[in-house]
Design an enzyme around this catalytic site. Structure first.
Site: not given
Ligand SMILES: [Zn+2]
Length: 406
Positions: A173-174, A79, A139
């Protein structure tokens, strides 16, 4: 397939996670499943046993070709941050010759030398940048691409020694939910790494101890014309509390290993007010002291306002994984050696936040974080040097091989 081609392909998938999705919805957005199922299929095409479970976690196993090596894992998240749009990402590969980098045609968005002193180190290199409309998604699609490319290397070079390698790609995760449903025992790795860090060479295993602080204030509302001696204004009580917190312990006045208090959200009026704080510190003792001060201060302010009006609730969120990793320092030593063998100077840097690896470490899977090579995460100015993508892939290969040597 070259790691750059993988990366350019993966970033085109919109995988923004949604912090406002109900906790019962996992992953928070269905579009993440599109990339996750693609990754599962690609792993299968490489000949690995790969699966995607009901939560969207993709896991795969590369069987060992030597005996006695530990089972190592690499984890990355698919994500991207909801802070900036991840829709219709159009990555551009440019050759950087110095100066500022113009992202969009209007010239509104630039990566400037002034704000990015590290740019000068990439002169003469190819960089992947955005067109100014979206984030890039390095990221953590850089981490995804590097892990995939490293796995592909071992599949196509069956004589290169490696123990069992487990791979996991995770959603959300974010928004802090990346490991909510991750089954460490079923995954079956001894230890491993998240590949989710920044500039090439970074190794992270020290993160904040984190807690949330909830302040609930009940005031007494009286018509202001006849309030003398009777009104208790919850807004004033909050102001008294906030102003008694140390000014040198805020995110804007701290760095490196220094901790802080931060009011994150405040809602209320005269009669009732709630304030949500976050409390952070790398040092366990200082963390405990911060939490204690938060509660004591609430009691003190409560007494000053006549009692029965201020209530503080402090809840731990996650802990500094250094406490766990220090018992497994070979993870850091191997990572440093692998980087050096690829011409990269390793740098251990503290994380001023948390990582999925921190939670996993406390659940029994020691998991420091490695660089991806990307910079300026969570923004339109995110970029990654092409060379860093391929170097990091080589680091993962060298690291895996180092654990297969007797
Ligand atoms: Zn990350």
């Amino acid at each position: 397939m070259k790691v750059l081609d993988r990366f350019l392909r993966y970033v085109r998938y919109d995988t923004t996670s949604d912090p406002h999705a109900p906790e019962t919805k996992y992953p928070s957005t269905d579009k993440q499943l599109t990339l996750l199922s693609l990754l599962r299929d690609e792993l299968r095409e490489m000949g690995l046993s790969a699966d995607m479970n009901a939560y969207g976690y993709v896991t795969a196993t590369l069987p060992a070709n030597v005996e006695g090596a530990p089972t190592l894992c690499y984890i990355a998240h698919v994500d991207t941050s909801p802070a900036v749009s991840g829709t219709d990402v159009r990555p551009r590969v440019i050759r950087y010759e110095g100066g500022d980098i113009l992202l969009d045609e209007a010239g509104e968005y630039r990566i400037t030398e002034a704000d990015n002193p590290e740019l000068s180190g990439y002169r003469g290199q190819e960089l992947v940048v955005t067109d100014g409309r979206t984030l890039l998604g390095a990221d953590d699609k850089a981490g995804v691409a590097e892990i995939m490319a490293a796995v592909e290397y071992f599949v196509t070079h069956p004589d290169e020694p490696h123990g069992t390698v487990k791979v996991a790609f995770t959603p959300d995760e974010e928004i802090g939910r990346g490991t909510d449903h991750f089954d460490v025992a079923a995954f079956g790795a001894d230890f491993g790494y998240t590949v989710d860090g920044g500039e090439l060479g970074e190794i992270e295993y020290e993160n904040f101890n984190a807690a949330s602080g909830l302040l609930e204030i009940d005031g007494v509302s009286v018509h202001p014309g006849s309030a003398k001696g009777r009104m208790k204004n919850a807004v004033e009580i909050f102001a008294a509390f906030q102003s008694a917190l140390p000014k040198d312990q805020t995110p804007a006045t701290t760095e490196k290993y220094e901790g802080f208090y931060m009011p994150d959200e405040v809602k209320g009026s005269v009669e009732h007010l709630v304030a949500y704080y976050i409390i952070r510190d790398h040092d366990k003792a200082a963390f405990e002291a911060k939490k204690a001060y938060f509660s004591e201060l609430a009691e003190r302010i409560d007494r000053a306002w006549g009692g029965g009006c201020v209530k503080a609730t402090v809840k731990d969120s996650y802990y500094n994984m250094a406490e766990i990793i220090r018992q497994h320092m070979h993870l850091i030593d191997h990572a440093k050696a692998a980087m050096r063998s690829c011409g990269v100077t390793p740098r251990v840097v503290p994380i001023r936040g948390g990582t999925d690896g921190a939670r996993l470490s406390y659940e029994g899977l020691p998991c420091p974080n490695l660089s991806t090579g990307g910079l300026n995460f969570h923004g339109r100015r995110e970029f990654i040097p092409v060379r860093s993508l391929s170097t990091m892939t080589r680091v993962l290969i060298a690291l895996t091989e180092s654990y297969a040597r007797p």
